[in-house]
Design an enzyme around this catalytic site. Structure first.
Site, PDB file in Angstrom:
ATOM      1  N   ASP A  77     -10.005  19.988  -8.288  1.00  0.00           N
ATOM      2  CA  ASP A  77     -10.188  19.678  -6.871  1.00  0.00           C
ATOM      3  C   ASP A  77     -11.422  20.440  -6.405  1.00  0.00           C
ATOM      4  OD1 ASP A  77      -7.518  19.000  -7.530  1.00  0.00           O
ATOM      5  OD2 ASP A  77      -6.876  19.262  -5.463  1.00  0.00           O
ATOM      6  N   LYS A 141      -9.632  13.741  -1.020  1.00  0.00           N
ATOM      7  CA  LYS A 141      -8.555  14.593  -0.514  1.00  0.00           C
ATOM      8  C   LYS A 141      -8.945  15.125   0.855  1.00  0.00           C
ATOM      9  CE  LYS A 141      -6.210  18.828  -2.012  1.00  0.00           C
ATOM     10  NZ  LYS A 141      -6.053  19.767  -3.135  1.00  0.00           N
ATOM     11  N   LYS A 170      -5.499  11.610  -1.184  1.00  0.00           N
ATOM     12  CA  LYS A 170      -4.500  12.673  -1.142  1.00  0.00           C
ATOM     13  C   LYS A 170      -4.506  13.352   0.219  1.00  0.00           C
ATOM     14  CE  LYS A 170      -2.814  16.781  -3.469  1.00  0.00           C
ATOM     15  NZ  LYS A 170      -2.964  17.710  -4.586  1.00  0.00           N
TER      16      LYS A 170
END
Length: 187
Positions: A77, A141, A170
């Site tokens: 991430d 995300k 996400k």
């Protein structure tokens, strides 16, 4: 979090095993330990790159990504360089995302691009979602969970509309109840 004991990491990994989470998200320094604790569980270790501000150099993020993958991370991430995006330097942001994807894809490691939506305009959110999609990232995300605000229904809808159905979106940060989670999933 930047503090805690080894028992905290053990507890995190045990909880992930017990509830069969998809992954544990940790800082890269804990990657090897989490990989060892989770071996055989099916739970992946996810390393947060450029975390939480995204202000590391591109070269540093690239090294940090490769190092975490070499230590066994199954997901990466990466926090984008918000200042570059806000300055209109899309080429720089695109290059960072392309580096992320290039490091992850050969190892079948999931790549996620963290936008930190609370600091971005809708136009900036759309731009970075398109950059991530075009670079081949697996997910966009919403946030690190360390920003001023987390996931919102409006942001999830905007991100999904921008990246289309083939890319993951996400919701992260501020999701505290089942009702909130289900509302975000529906979005």
């Amino acid at each position: 979090k930047p503090y805690g004991t080894p028992a905290d990491i053990e507890r995190l990994c045990e909880e992930a095993r017990r509830y069969r989470f998809a992954m544990v998200a940790i800082n890269p320094a804990e990657t090897e330990r989490c990989v060892a604790l989770l071996r055989g569980s099916g739970v992946r270790t996810g390393a947060a790159i450029g975390f939480p501000l995204g202000q590391s150099t591109s070269a540093t993020k690239a090294f940090e990504t490769r190092d975490a993958i070499n230590k066994g991370a199954g997901e990466i991430d990466m926090v984008i360089n918000l200042r570059a995006l806000q300055a209109g330097d899309d080429a720089r942001v695109q290059a960072e995302i392309a580096d992320l994807v290039a490091a992850c894809r050969p190892h079948r490691v999931i790549s996620k691009v963290i936008l930190e939506t609370c600091y971005l305009s809708d136009d900036e959110k759309r731009r970075v979602c398109r950059l991530a999609r075009d670079a081949g990232a697996d997910f966009v995300k919403t946030s690190t969970g360390f920003g001023a605000a987390g996931a919102t229904v409006a942001d999830i809808r905007l991100m999904r509309a921008t990246v289309g159905p083939a890319m993951g979106v996400k919701a992260s940060g501020g999701v505290r109840t089942l009702e909130e989670a289900l509302t975000l999933i529906a979005a």
